[in-house]
Design a protein around this motif. Sequence first.
Motif, PDB file in Angstrom:
ATOM      1  N   SER A  98       0.834  -1.213   0.000  1.00 38.69           N
ATOM      2  CA  SER A  98       0.000   0.000   0.000  1.00 38.69           C
ATOM      3  C   SER A  98       0.867   1.261   0.000  1.00 38.69           C
ATOM      4  O   SER A  98       0.462   2.296  -0.514  1.00 38.69           O
ATOM      5  CB  SER A  98      -0.945   0.007   1.204  1.00 38.69           C
ATOM      6  OG  SER A  98      -0.238   0.256   2.414  1.00 38.69           O
ATOM      7  N   TYR A  99       2.099   1.177   0.587  1.00 35.85           N
ATOM      8  CA  TYR A  99       2.999   2.327   0.558  1.00 35.85           C
ATOM      9  C   TYR A  99       3.367   2.674  -0.885  1.00 35.85           C
ATOM     10  O   TYR A  99       3.389   3.847  -1.277  1.00 35.85           O
ATOM     11  CB  TYR A  99       4.267   2.037   1.364  1.00 35.85           C
ATOM     12  CG  TYR A  99       4.047   1.790   2.834  1.00 35.85           C
ATOM     13  CD1 TYR A  99       3.101   2.517   3.549  1.00 35.85           C
ATOM     14  CD2 TYR A  99       4.777   0.819   3.520  1.00 35.85           C
ATOM     15  CE1 TYR A  99       2.897   2.285   4.904  1.00 35.85           C
ATOM     16  CE2 TYR A  99       4.584   0.594   4.874  1.00 35.85           C
ATOM     17  CZ  TYR A  99       3.636   1.319   5.561  1.00 35.85           C
ATOM     18  OH  TYR A  99       3.433   1.088   6.888  1.00 35.85           O
TER      19      TYR A  99
ATOM     20  N   LEU B 115      -7.545   2.256  -3.068  1.00 32.98           N
ATOM     21  CA  LEU B 115      -6.441   3.105  -3.489  1.00 32.98           C
ATOM     22  C   LEU B 115      -6.029   2.765  -4.917  1.00 32.98           C
ATOM     23  O   LEU B 115      -5.851   3.661  -5.762  1.00 32.98           O
ATOM     24  CB  LEU B 115      -5.262   2.900  -2.520  1.00 32.98           C
ATOM     25  CG  LEU B 115      -4.003   3.730  -2.779  1.00 32.98           C
ATOM     26  CD1 LEU B 115      -4.322   5.215  -2.747  1.00 32.98           C
ATOM     27  CD2 LEU B 115      -2.950   3.401  -1.730  1.00 32.98           C
TER      28      LEU B 115
ATOM     29  N   THR C  61      -6.721  -0.866   0.374  1.00 29.00           N
ATOM     30  CA  THR C  61      -5.693  -0.997  -0.652  1.00 29.00           C
ATOM     31  C   THR C  61      -6.335  -1.103  -2.030  1.00 29.00           C
ATOM     32  O   THR C  61      -5.884  -0.479  -2.997  1.00 29.00           O
ATOM     33  CB  THR C  61      -4.822  -2.227  -0.372  1.00 29.00           C
ATOM     34  OG1 THR C  61      -4.318  -2.157   0.955  1.00 29.00           O
ATOM     35  CG2 THR C  61      -3.665  -2.305  -1.349  1.00 29.00           C
TER      36      THR C  61
ATOM     37  N   ARG D 295       0.515   4.297  -2.583  1.00 23.06           N
ATOM     38  CA  ARG D 295       0.359   5.705  -2.181  1.00 23.06           C
ATOM     39  C   ARG D 295       1.290   6.605  -2.997  1.00 23.06           C
ATOM     40  O   ARG D 295       0.896   7.683  -3.441  1.00 23.06           O
ATOM     41  CB  ARG D 295       0.658   5.855  -0.692  1.00 23.06           C
ATOM     42  CG  ARG D 295      -0.489   5.445   0.227  1.00 23.06           C
ATOM     43  CD  ARG D 295      -0.059   5.406   1.672  1.00 23.06           C
ATOM     44  NE  ARG D 295       0.589   6.651   2.088  1.00 23.06           N
ATOM     45  CZ  ARG D 295       1.299   6.774   3.212  1.00 23.06           C
ATOM     46  NH1 ARG D 295       1.463   5.727   4.001  1.00 23.06           N
ATOM     47  NH2 ARG D 295       1.843   7.919   3.536  1.00 23.06           N
TER      48      ARG D 295
ATOM     49  N   LYS E 141       0.012   7.005  -6.422  1.00 17.87           N
ATOM     50  CA  LYS E 141      -1.075   7.982  -6.501  1.00 17.87           C
ATOM     51  C   LYS E 141      -0.515   9.402  -6.494  1.00 17.87           C
ATOM     52  O   LYS E 141      -1.010  10.274  -7.221  1.00 17.87           O
ATOM     53  CB  LYS E 141      -2.043   7.791  -5.338  1.00 17.87           C
ATOM     54  CG  LYS E 141      -3.289   8.658  -5.455  1.00 17.87           C
ATOM     55  CD  LYS E 141      -4.378   8.219  -4.517  1.00 17.87           C
ATOM     56  CE  LYS E 141      -5.648   9.022  -4.763  1.00 17.87           C
ATOM     57  NZ  LYS E 141      -6.748   8.610  -3.901  1.00 17.87           N
ATOM     58  N   GLU E 142       0.534   9.616  -5.687  1.00 22.70           N
ATOM     59  CA  GLU E 142       1.150  10.944  -5.650  1.00 22.70           C
ATOM     60  C   GLU E 142       1.734  11.307  -7.012  1.00 22.70           C
ATOM     61  O   GLU E 142       1.631  12.449  -7.460  1.00 22.70           O
ATOM     62  CB  GLU E 142       2.255  10.978  -4.583  1.00 22.70           C
ATOM     63  CG  GLU E 142       1.760  10.869  -3.148  1.00 22.70           C
ATOM     64  CD  GLU E 142       1.085  12.138  -2.671  1.00 22.70           C
ATOM     65  OE1 GLU E 142       1.389  13.212  -3.195  1.00 22.70           O
ATOM     66  OE2 GLU E 142       0.228  12.036  -1.766  1.00 22.70           O
TER      67      GLU E 142
END
Length: 1416
Positions: A978-979, A1014, A1011, A982, A985-986
Motif C-alpha cells: 500500500s505504501y 487506493l 488498498t 500511495r 497515486k502521488e
Amino acid sequence: MAALLRSARLLKISPSGFLQITGTKRNGALTRLCSGAIVSRRTGVCSRQIKPVLDSFTWPYAAVCVRNYAVATEQKNEASIAVKSKQAQQFDWALTKLESSVRRTGRITKTLLLRIFHDICRTGYPSGNQALLLLRSCGSLLPEMPLEERSELAHRVWEKLQELGAPYDVSHYNALLKVYLQNDFRFSPTDFLAKMEAANVQPNRVTYQRLIAAYCQKGDIEGASTILGFMKSKDLPITEAVFSSLVTGHARAGDMESAKNILPVMRGAGIEPTPDTYVSLLTAYAEKGDLDGLKMTLEAAESADCSLMDRDIMQVIFTLAKAGHQELIPEMVERLRHERGYVPDAMNLCLSLITQGQEDTAFSILKTFPSLQSDSNETSNLGNFFLRHCINMDISLEKIFHYCKELQELNLHSAPLTFALSCSLEAKKIGSSLELMRLLKEQNLPIRPHYFWPLLTQPLKEKNIAGVLEVAKGMEKLGVTLDIETLSNYILPVFSDMETARQALKEAGVSMDSEGFLCSEVRSMAMNNLAKLYTTLSDPSFPKVDLGTFRSSLITGFKKSTDVESMVKLTELLYKDERFSRGNSKPSEAASYFLYNLFDNMAEDQVHAQVEKLRSFLNKLHSQNITIPLNIYRGIKNLLESYHAPELIKDVVALVDPKEKASTDFMLFGSRVTGSEEKVLALENKLAELKAENKPLGIVLKQLIQALSAEENLQRALELKQQHDEEMTAGSYATLINLCCRHNNVDEALNLKREMSRKDSSVALDGSKYIALVKTLAANDRLEEAVDILKEMKEKEVVLNDANITTIFHMLNDVAAKGNIPAVRRLLDTIFSLGLAKPTANLCSPIVTAHLNSKDVAGALEATIECQKLYNQLPRIHDIIVALVEKGDTEVLQKAMDFISQERGEMTMLYDLFFAFLQTGRYREARKIIETPGLRAKPGRLQWYADKCIFNSQMENLEQMVEMTAKLFECDRDEMYSYILRLCKETNDWRKAEAIWTKMQEENVIPRERTLRLLADILKNNDQEVPFDMPEMWYEQAAPTKSPPTPLAAESGVDFNACLLALCKKNKTKEAFEMLKDTEKRGVVLSPSTFDHLIRTLLSQGFIEDAMVVKKMAESQVSGFQLSNIASSLLVISHSKRGQAKEGLETMKAMLQLDHIPSNLAIIRLVQTLGSQGDVAGIQEVQSLINSLGRSPNLSSMVFVNNTALAHIKNGDVDAAVELLDGIYTSPNSTNPSIAFIFRKLLESGNDHALDKLGAMVERLANHFACYRPATDLFLQLLDLDKVDDAKFMLARCNALAEQKDILLSFVSQKAQSPGQIGKIQNLLSLVPDFAEKKVVYAYLMKCHVLDKDLTSAKALHEQMMREGVTVDELSLKRLARLYSEAGETAPFPEPPESFKFYADKLKESSAKAQTTAEE
C-alpha cells in the motif's frame, strides 16, 4: 546418419560427462513445460505424474544435468550488475505468471507468452533461464495454436534470443527437440547434431533419447537403432522413455508385433512397463483403429496394476480423432472416470481437437463435462472456451449455430449465440459477426448499435472508408439505425467533411433520415462552424433536439472559436427556445447550466489566454438581458477563483438575476469580492466619527490596526499608534509587535513591548507573538535579549501549543543554518530548562543540523549522543548514519552502531543500518541486514521509512524495501504494497500501480479493501479498467481521534482545562457547558483546543445552538480562533441532519477557503440532505467544490450520482433519474456500481411511482444488457425490508439474480455482522437455496446464532452439520464453544486453542487458495 557415425572424436563425447539418471519425477504444474500436456506426451523422458499437482515445481534437468556451456553466437559485452539483477526479477515474474496459468488451466495463451517474450527482449540481455522458459512453452502448452505456428514461434524465439546474446547450452537444444516432438515437426536428426557440434555443444543422454523419439515418430527404426547402439557403447542408461519411443516406432513402421514385444523386452531388462509404456501402445493401436488391441492393452494394464488416468485416455481419444477413427471414440469416452482436474484437461483436449479440425469430436467431449449435472454458476457458460476457439479457427457458421442450439438445449450455456457474437466482435471478424447478428435477429433477440463498434474500430484507425461503409451497410440490412454515438465516434471521423460522408453513405444505401444523423450534423457544426449552426438551429422548421446530445461539442466549439457574435446568438437561442430543453425544464435553466459547463470544461491556461474573449462574451450576454441563477453564479465564481482569474467575476456578477441580487444570500456571498482597502477606509472613517463625537476609540482602533497589519502597512499602523497613544489596548500592542517582527524591525518591537509593560505589567502576549519576538532577536544575533524574553514567558506562565513548538523548531533551524552552534545550544538549553517545551527529537535536531551543514559528521554524532544522555532523544540519527555510510567512515559508523545498540537495542540498530544502506543505494548490504536471523518486522519503523520515501518520491528505495521484506517475520505485506500504491497515486503512475497489483497476486497477498480502493482510484483517474469488483461504500464511520496535548493559558486555568476535557470525554456535555460559563465569569482564559473539543462534543450530541455559543466565546477570548477540521466537519453534519443544507454548504465553503478538507462523512451527509430536498444544483456545486481540491478525497463518485437521482425523483422528474442511472450502466467503461441506496430510500418512503419506473429500468438492463447489479440491489433491499413476496416475484421475472453469487454472499456476510438479522438470511436461502456452499452458509448462520446468544439454535445447527457431513470450521467451533461457556454449559467437543483472529485469518487463507476456476 553419416555425421553421427563418424566418430566419438567428432562429437567430443565422454561418458564421464553424463550423470546417470533413471528418471525424474513430475511434481509441479510446470513439469508439463518439460514433458508435454495432453498431446504427444509420450515423447517425453520424464516419468509419469502419479500424484496431484503440488504447490512448487522444479525445472527438470536444471539442477541434475551437467551442462557443458558453449557460445551459440558472439556474445555482447557483459551486462551491468543492475541490469542482470533486474533480469533475474523479470525471470521470476515470467516464471510465476506461466506457473499460474498452467496450474489453473493446464495451458498457456499465445498472448501471455508473446508478452513475456517481448518483455525479455526489451531488456537486451536475455539470460539462459529465460530462453529455456520461452522455448519449453512453445509446445503442447499452446493447444490453441496450430502445430506449424507453434514451431515457427519456437524458431523465432530461438533466433531472436540468440541474436541478443542468450547463452545456449545442451538444455536449450534438448528443449528445442522436445518442442519439435510435441509439434510433430519434421527435421533431420543428423543436421540437428551437426548444428550442436558447430556451436561446440555436446549432446547428453536426454538429447539421444529425444533423437530416438524423433526417428520413431517417422517409423525409422534403423535410425533409432543406430543411436540406441551408440548409447549402449557409451554405457548410457536406457530408460523407460526410450522403450516407449520404440513402441511408437515399430507401430509406425507397420510392425505391431514388435511393438507389443517391447514390453517383455523391458521386463527382461529389469524395467517394469509403466503407464507411459501402455499409453504408447494404446496410441499405436488407436492410429490403426484396432479396437480389440485397445481393449486387450487396457486389460493388460489393469491386470498389471497399472492405473491409467483420464489424461492418458484423452491422449488415446486425440489419436483416434486425428487418425479418423471417430467411431471408436465413444468406447474410450466411457472409460473416463472424471477425476479431479478433469475439466481443465478435457478443455485442453477440446482445444487441441478444434485446432486439428476435429471440432465435432471436441463437441462430443464437451458434452461429457461433469458440471453439466451440477448446479454451479459456471454451468450456464461452460462452453465459452469452445465457442471462442471455434470462432478464432474460422469454423463454419452453420456448425457454430448448430453447436449453440444444442448447448442451449442441453442447458450447458445460457446464451451461446450471443457469446459467439461477442467472440466474433472481439476478433473483429466482420462477415461472421454480421451473419451471427442476422441469426440473433431471427430469434427475436435485440441487435444494438454498439454491437458494431468493435467492427468499426480498425477501419476507423486505418481511415478505411470501404470498411466503414461495409459495416454501415450491414447495420442497414439488419434494420439497426445509426445512432448519434456510432456516427459521431466511428463513422463520420473517417470522412473529410459532412457532405462527403452524406454522399458516401447515401450511395451505399444507408438512410439519412435518422435522428442520429441529424444530431451528428449538429455536433459537427457545433465544433467547426458556429455561424452555420446558428442559422440551422434558429430555423423554426428545425426539429426538437435536446441540448444534452450536442452540449460537449458546442463547448468545444466555443472554446476554439473567436466568433463571439455567434456564441452570444447561440446562447440566447438556447436561453429562449424550448426546443433545446429537456422535459419540463425551462430553457433558461439549460442555458445557465451550459454556461457553467463551459467554464468547468476550460483549463486554467485556456481561461487566461481567452480573458478578453470571455469578457466580451459575458458583457454581450448581459446586454441581451440573459440572466443566471445565484447557484450557477456561485459555481462559476468558484471555478474562476480556482483558475486564479478573479477579474472575470465582476462580469459574471452582472448576469445574476436582479431579484436574487437583492437577496441576503447574494449579499453574503458577493461581499467577499470586495478587497481590504475598502475595509481600511471604512474603519478610518468610523474612527474619525468616534473621535469627533468624543467616544471611546479602543475597539475600532484595534480593528483598524489589525486591518493594516493584514495589508502589511507598518508605517501607517505606527502613525496611528502615535496619534492615539492613550487609546492603545494590549491587543493593539500585540498586533503591532507582531507586525514589527514580520518586518524585522526588532528595535521598534522591543520599544512597543516595554511601553505595553509600563502601562500594565501583568499583561502577557500570547505564545505565538512571544516566539515571533524571540525568533526576530535570534535572527539579529541578539541572543541575551532572546533569552530574557524566554525567561519572561516562564514568569508569566505562557503555555505553548503545537504550532508554537513548530515555530521554535524553525527558529532554531534558521540559527543553525548560519552555523552558530553555541547559539542553538544556548537557546535549546534555556527552553528545556525553563520547561517551555518538552525535549523531542525534532526540537533537538537543529544542533545536529548545524554540524551536518558544516560536514562535521563526527561532531553531529557527538551532539546526538549528548542529546540521548541529556534528553533521551536521538535526533537525525538516520541522516548521521547515511552520511557515515556515504563517507565510508567505518570506525565512526561502528561507534554509532555500538551506541545505538547499547541505548535502544540491537534490533533498532539493525533497522537504522538497514535504512541507511537503502538510502545510499547499497541494496546488497541492506538485504544482508534484513535477512538477519531472528529479526522481526517493526511496523512503526517500516512506515517511517516508507513515509520518507513517499514524501521524497523515492520509488526505487521504496520498492527495494518492499521486496527485501518479503520474508521478514510478521511483515504485513498488504501494508507494504500500500505504501508503493500511495506513492503511485502521488506521482499518478498507473502503470507502476498495475505492475504492483500483479506482484501482489504473484505473492498471494490478500489486499485490504482500502488498498483495493487506493488502486482503483489510481486506475480510474487515468481512465484505466479496474481489474476487480469494487463494492461501493455509502458512508464511513467517523473514527475517534486523539486530542493533542492541551496547552494551558494560566495557572488558574489548569484545573478548568483538565476538568472540561474530562467531562467531554465522558460525554457530559451539559455539565461541561455550565463549567465553561463559570470560567468566563471568573475570567479564566482556556486553550483553543479545549474550546474546540467542547464544540465537537456538543455537535456530536446534536446541541448545535450551544456549540455556536461556545464558538462565539472562543472567538472573543482567543485571537484568530478557527474551528478545527473535525469540528467544522461535525458542524456540516449537524446542519445536514437538521435539514439545513444551505447552512451546511456555507460552512463547507468556509472550510475550503481556509484550506481545510471536509471529512467524507460530512460531504456524504450534506449531499444526502441536498438530495432529499431535491436540490440538484446544490449537489453539483458540492461536487464541483470537491473536484476543485488539490487532492481528491477517497470518496465514491456514486455518492453524487445516487443523490442526484434522488433529487430528480424528489422534484417529480423520475425520467431524468432513470436517464442518469441508465447512462451509468450502459457506458462502455461501467464498473457496475451499486444503487442499493436509492432503492432503500424509495422503499422507505413508499414512492411506488418511482419504484415502478426504476424497476422497469433494472429489468431492461438485466434482460437486454446482461447487467444484473441494479436488479440484484433491488432484490436484496426488498429482502432487507422483509418484503419477501415482492422479492420472490422479482426473482421469478429475472432468474439470473440467483447467479449473482458474490453479491448475495456479500449480503449474507453483511447481515451476519449484527444481531437479529438471521431471519433475512433465511429468507434469502428460502428463495435461492444453492447460491453458496453449505459450509459457507452454515458458518454465517452459526455466527448469527452466536450474536443472538441463541444456544438452542446453534446446537441444532451443529447437529445438522454433523448429520449432513459438513465440515465445521475451527472459527465456528470456537464461537460455539464460547456460547456454551457463557451459558454455563460444557461443549461436547474441545475448544480450539488459538484466538478468534488466528482462525479467521486461517479461514481467509484457505478460502483464497480454494478459489480456482475452470473458465478463463
